[in-house]
Scaffold this active site. Sequence first.
Site, mmCIF file in Angstrom:
data_model
loop_
_atom_site.group_PDB
_atom_site.id
_atom_site.type_symbol
_atom_site.label_atom_id
_atom_site.label_comp_id
_atom_site.label_asym_id
_atom_site.label_seq_id
_atom_site.Cartn_x
_atom_site.Cartn_y
_atom_site.Cartn_z
ATOM 1 N N ASP A 157 1.174 -0.891 0.126
ATOM 2 C CA ASP A 157 0.243 0.370 0.149
ATOM 3 C C ASP A 157 0.794 1.106 -0.402
ATOM 4 O OD1 ASP A 157 -1.686 2.327 1.072
ATOM 5 O OD2 ASP A 157 -2.824 1.239 2.536
ATOM 6 N N HIS A 158 0.903 2.108 -1.039
ATOM 7 C CA HIS A 158 1.893 3.159 -1.640
ATOM 8 C C HIS A 158 1.095 3.742 -0.337
ATOM 9 C CE1 HIS A 158 5.302 4.941 -3.405
ATOM 10 N NE2 HIS A 158 4.590 3.988 -4.468
#
Length: 469
Positions: free
Chosen positions: A439-440
Amino acid sequence: MAQVLEFKLPDLGEGLTEAEIVRWLVDVGDVVAIDQPVVEVETAKAMVEVPCPYGGVVTARFGEEGTELPVGSPLLTVAVGGADGGSASGGTLGDAASAGAAGAAESAVSAVSAVSAVSSEYSGNVLVGYGTAGPAARRRRVRREAPAVAAVAPVPVPVAAPAPVAAVPRGPVPVISPLVRKLARDEGLDLREVRGSGPEGLILRADVQNALAVRTRPAPAPVAAPVAPAVPAASGAVAAAGERIPLRGVRGAVADKLSRSRTEIPDATCWVDADATELMAARAAMNAAGGPKISVLALLARICAHALARFPELNSTVDTAAREIVRLPSVHLGFAAQTERGLVVPVVKDAGGRTAESLTAEFARLTESARQGTLTPADLTGGTFTLNNYGVFGVDGSTPIINHPEAAMLGVGRIVPKPWVHQGELAVRRVVQLSLTFDHRVCDGGTAGGFLRYVADCVENPAVLLRTL
């Protein structure tokens, strides 16, 4: 006097809203004891035997095997109590004007008398929606003047209040589940406008979903009507011939979770090839030393746990409502398992504190339970990071979809001999591809790359782990 109590499908935990009847364990007329399993159901997470909190005689069952019921709908009715039910039943049957019905009711009352020691009690096992206190029991009793009507009461259907309500009631909102509150908050739904279908007006997740469906329902209706006449008969027959498979149960739950992951999480993937020759040699040495055999998955789990201790950003989740990253204190490691019912992700609790032997045993236990369909909701929830060994399918690489609401997943391909430059010379080594989807929002590429590189270094040189033991 006999009382006819209705047992509704309870909330089986973790926000489940429906269950499919797999097998009835009792018939109408059977005598059941308190906490006796009466039906086997399949939820989106596991196969569950549902115990009945009442003791008495089964007077009705609702739903055939294969029927899907929402939480809160009736499962069966049970006649309880009534040690002196002869006179009471006679009065009721006189109104029915049916000798056959009288005989059946008298038989039921006699059977109830046989279990009168427990008939007026309630289960000590707390099902959601079924407490153990006396007042709750009294609220569920049927009025004496019309017991027959109570036994065949219509199935309550969750109803959402219409959107254009002029006055919104004030006061406390009857919601106890934080999942229900979060769902309503994320969708911008005012819970005061929703009518609850649970006990005493309790708002369930199904009520919120129905309210959301009502809000968006009008869109597809006008499109479908004019299309049908325009399609030639032959083409329509071909279109109708396609097989339609309902998305429900495990498959439906997987579809919902993956869709939500893709919708909410801005994911990115990085990967690296690693020389696993030394790791496989270390495993062979461990197993040659005696004792329980150590699995490759257990060694990879140990590596992941150590890597997450060094890069805690990836052992986290995102609270979208509060716009906060929540770093989690323990590593609860999920692993993907393919079963006849579909893909499930059992969770090894506190994986960071387990040895390789303990991890091997727990992986084996959960895998067998997954194959047998006996995983509990607790076995399938609470994960903080997922390990996906798709190499068992004979493939080298993949781009995993994050198991929402986690922040990352490590994918492991097959370990196969390949040409590899080792110590400056070309050699045949056992190589594996590792891929990390993350998850950026919780970290940038530098952190994700550092995590993946550390995992690869431990695979190539297991002695690296000694620095953190």
